[in-house]
Design an enzyme around this catalytic site. Sequence first.
Site: not given
Length: 482
Positions: A373, A291-293, A351, A337, A140-141, A319, A322
């Site tokens: 999530r 991280s994104c967050t 985190g 998860r 994705r990134i 969020h 993912t």
Amino acid sequence: MNQQLEQALLDSWQERQEYAEQMLPLMGKLYRDFAVEITVFGKPLMGASVIDIIKAHRSVRLHKEEKLKVRYSFAVLEALAGMTLAPAKIDIGKLAYGFFHEERAADLDMKGYLTRELEGVAGCVDNHAPQDVVLYGFGRIGRIMARLLIERQGKNNKLRLRAIVVRGGKDGDLEKRASLLRRDSVHGPFNGSITVDHERNALKANGSFIQVIYANSPEEVDYEQYGIKNALVVDNTGVWRDRDGLSKHLESKGVAKVLLTAPGKGDIKNIVYGVNHDDIEAADQIMSAASCTTNAITPVLKALDEKYGIRNGHVETVHSYTNDQNLIDNFHKAERRGRSASLNMVITETGAAKAVSKAYPKLAGKLTGNAIRVPTPNVSLAILNLNLENPTSKEEINEYLKEAALRSDLQDQIDYTASTEIVSTDLVGSRAASVVDSQATITSDDRVTLYVWYDNEFGYTCQVVRVAQKMAGLSFENVPNW
């Protein structure tokens, strides 16, 4: 009378449309020739359409009582096109407003006004050498990073995507990689042309030749055989997050530096651009873009702490799911998860709250955090519940953050919306690390709750690009600085 009004509305629209159409080739040439990116009151126009340009001008109403005409910005852009410029982000909206509305030019003509306001950029020659970039991993990134690098393709482009490294190599692999880059269910089609070069095992995208290299570990790749030297490797896999693991890349011929698109462990510097990017030193070989967050919340927290002081607080992130979650119920080593990501809200940990202190140590030990999530593919929301050192009001804190989004050193990281109707899909493709939802702000004396949106894919990757530019020794000033 109605016919006159209708004709006036149509004439006004067509005028804006025509000027916006004329702006597109000028902006393209400025980037290709000088690596100059254009904005309008902070709204980036990289890859913008005619409608995007018109909407960016409408957003000026958020900051100014008098609207900004597109033809005024066009006049500034046309003048810029005749100048020699150093790489920079130039806000033609601010420049046009200053010249036509605020009389900042005094007795100067347009060229003289721009020369004064763009001191350090106008008339300067850029001596930075281009930087070879390799994407290690193409998920994705990695694919969004490829899009962002390819859209900057030009003779003066400083970050040049030279290769991607993936596992595999089976029949049809190149076509699959090209198709995933060409089409994206969240971010839409690639803006350009992509072809497959089977003979040389490469992709061609908008004039970029991108070597596809198959490898199972970093140290087995010899980049120099492809003409790649002193490369910056962007590791998108997350397989190695400590110095020992990421140092494997440095064993490859042709690699100079490594950037991790995940939180780094141990002594690796976690960089949130706009907050602690000055910690990057020329000698640093391994970096993390956090991280994104962490990238979404740290700039806002820093801005608030500098103004009001933060005693403590809790960060709850809502969020999007993912790739590490299951599409349907199945075994997963993490708690909860394993349940279907598309059917459930899943309480999990983050985190990011603790990670903030790595980029902004003043908040060490002051924040807790958790995550939920949810069944959406992209765009997340951070809810910041904070106890401040000083009391404030909704109006005051919103005004402060609006100004921070327009004029502060965090203007590339913080965006701001006053819409009462905005929802998550409206933020897909946002280039800011975070977007403050001002209409959702809640205050009570020294307590505040802020709702901060972020495109956890695209917005985060824009931050990664900024860190990569800094690691390559590239500096892009925001001008004018008012």
